[in-house]
Write a protein that holds these residues in place. Structure first.
Motif, PDB file in Angstrom:
ATOM      1  N   UNK A 139     -24.447  36.257  12.120  1.00 32.52           N
ATOM      2  CA  UNK A 139     -24.600  35.772  10.756  1.00 32.52           C
ATOM      3  C   UNK A 139     -23.264  35.368  10.171  1.00 32.52           C
ATOM      4  N   UNK A 140     -23.178  35.424   8.853  1.00 35.22           N
ATOM      5  CA  UNK A 140     -21.936  35.050   8.169  1.00 35.22           C
ATOM      6  C   UNK A 140     -21.033  36.271   8.128  1.00 35.22           C
ATOM      7  N   UNK A 141     -19.998  36.236   8.933  1.00 35.27           N
ATOM      8  CA  UNK A 141     -19.065  37.357   9.024  1.00 35.27           C
ATOM      9  C   UNK A 141     -17.676  36.891   8.606  1.00 35.27           C
ATOM     10  N   UNK A 142     -16.784  37.835   8.408  1.00 31.98           N
ATOM     11  CA  UNK A 142     -15.425  37.536   7.976  1.00 31.98           C
ATOM     12  C   UNK A 142     -14.759  36.562   8.950  1.00 31.98           C
ATOM     13  N   UNK A 143     -14.221  35.481   8.393  1.00 38.44           N
ATOM     14  CA  UNK A 143     -13.483  34.511   9.185  1.00 38.44           C
ATOM     15  C   UNK A 143     -14.319  33.509   9.962  1.00 38.44           C
ATOM     16  N   UNK A 144     -15.640  33.607   9.899  1.00 34.88           N
ATOM     17  CA  UNK A 144     -16.504  32.697  10.669  1.00 34.88           C
ATOM     18  C   UNK A 144     -16.825  31.446   9.861  1.00 34.88           C
ATOM     19  N   UNK A 145     -16.678  30.287  10.499  1.00 32.87           N
ATOM     20  CA  UNK A 145     -16.997  29.012   9.857  1.00 32.87           C
ATOM     21  C   UNK A 145     -18.500  28.906   9.606  1.00 32.87           C
ATOM     22  N   UNK A 146     -18.868  28.118   8.613  1.00 35.21           N
ATOM     23  CA  UNK A 146     -20.271  27.827   8.334  1.00 35.21           C
ATOM     24  C   UNK A 146     -20.662  26.635   9.200  1.00 35.21           C
ATOM     25  N   UNK A 147     -21.673  26.816  10.051  1.00 39.97           N
ATOM     26  CA  UNK A 147     -22.105  25.797  10.985  1.00 39.97           C
ATOM     27  C   UNK A 147     -23.518  25.326  10.660  1.00 39.97           C
ATOM     28  N   UNK A 148     -23.661  24.024  10.426  1.00 41.03           N
ATOM     29  CA  UNK A 148     -24.991  23.448  10.196  1.00 41.03           C
ATOM     30  C   UNK A 148     -25.886  23.666  11.414  1.00 41.03           C
TER      31      UNK A 148
END
Length: 103
Positions: free
Chosen positions: A39-48
């Motif tokens: 999921x959305x974790x620290x430092x992870x880019x948002x990917x479509x």
């Protein structure tokens, strides 16, 4: 880092409320509630690509035609590009930040 998502989908008749299903899938992905996905974790880019994958994983009857995001909340310029997130930040999204378009 808050972001917006705009998703264009179609669905088969087995999905009663595709709009709610899309919002549910994105929120579950963001919270790390999909098996094998952090999921959305620290430092992870948002990917479509990852967000669209979450939708089709949880709701196989939904076909994602386009998924765009933006982190420019005040003056949104949506795109399919990843949103980079700094190593000490985390991307966030809520139900009100997800627009679902069903042509």
């Amino acid at each position: 880092v808050p972001f917006l998502a705009r998703v264009t989908v179609s669905s088969d008749v087995s999905i009663v409320d595709p709009q709610s299903a899309v919002v549910d899938a994105i929120l579950r992905y963001a919270a790390g509630e999909i098996s094998g996905e952090p999921g959305l974790i620290v430092g992870a880019a948002v990917s479509c690509f990852e967000l669209a994958g979450a939708i089709t994983c949880l709701y196989p009857g939904i076909f994602v035609h386009n998924l765009e995001t933006t982190d420019n909340i005040g003056s949104p310029a949506f795109s399919n590009a990843e949103i980079p997130i700094e190593i000490n930040e985390i991307a966030t999204i809520d139900a009100g930040s997800i627009s679902v378009i069903i042509p």
